[in-house]
Scaffold this active site. Structure first.
Site, short mmCIF file in Angstrom:
data_model
loop_
_atom_site.label_atom_id
_atom_site.label_comp_id
_atom_site.label_asym_id
_atom_site.label_seq_id
_atom_site.Cartn_x
_atom_site.Cartn_y
_atom_site.Cartn_z
N VAL A 77 86.44 73.68 74.69
CA VAL A 77 87.40 73.56 76.18
C VAL A 77 89.51 73.83 75.41
CG1 VAL A 77 87.36 72.08 78.49
CG2 VAL A 77 85.86 71.89 76.85
N VAL A 105 84.98 70.60 70.85
CA VAL A 105 86.63 70.36 70.89
C VAL A 105 86.99 70.73 72.63
CG1 VAL A 105 88.19 71.07 69.64
CG2 VAL A 105 86.74 71.53 68.67
N CYS A 106 87.94 69.62 72.56
CA CYS A 106 89.05 70.21 73.13
C CYS A 106 90.28 69.68 73.27
CB CYS A 106 88.41 68.89 74.62
SG CYS A 106 89.34 68.56 75.84
N ILE A 107 91.10 71.15 73.31
CA ILE A 107 92.36 70.84 73.09
C ILE A 107 93.19 71.48 74.38
CG2 ILE A 107 91.98 71.30 70.79
CD1 ILE A 107 92.64 74.50 71.08
#
Length: 128
Positions: A77, A105-107
């Site tokens: 995301v 993964v969220c960055i």
């Protein structure tokens, strides 16, 4: 053999890439931004509307690929503002909820195509 997957219910690619590619039982979904599949334009309404559109675009591609959300094993995301995380997380959980949500993964990123606030890509296994 590599199989290109697309759907009229999801936006067309805006560059030289495929919306999704299947190789054997694994399906790789390109990042989806909140484009309306009919107009090709970014949806209005803030992060909630944009997140809902991204998830709808992914669901259209899941259907075309013959996979269900519970077969998604990994997502990434991308957000232009991590302050939107709680809103996105709640909506994301409606599609990718228990009992076994995918790895994620969220960055935060500086910018996304067409000025989108969110993009999600994922990988699914037809065997999962």
């Amino acid at each position: 053999m590599k199989q290109v997957i697309s759907s009229p219910a999801a936006p067309a690619a805006i560059g030289p890439y495929s919306p999704a590619i299947a190789i054997g039982d694994t399906v790789y979904f390109s990042g989806q931004i909140p484009l309306d599949p009919v107009s090709g334009e970014l949806v209005n309404g803030g992060i909630e509307a944009q997140t809902r559109q991204v998830l709808a675009n992914l669901q259209a591609l899941f259907s075309a690929a013959g996979v269900r959300p519970e077969q998604v094993v990994k997502t990434t995301v991308y957000l232009t503002d991590l302050a939107d995380f709680a809103t996105v997380n709640a909506l994301y959980g409606e599609l990718f909820g228990p009992p076994a949500p995918p790895a994620r993964v969220c960055i935060q990123v500086a910018a996304l195509p067409k000025g989108a606030a969110i993009e999600i890509d994922c990988i699914a296994s037809r065997q999962a």
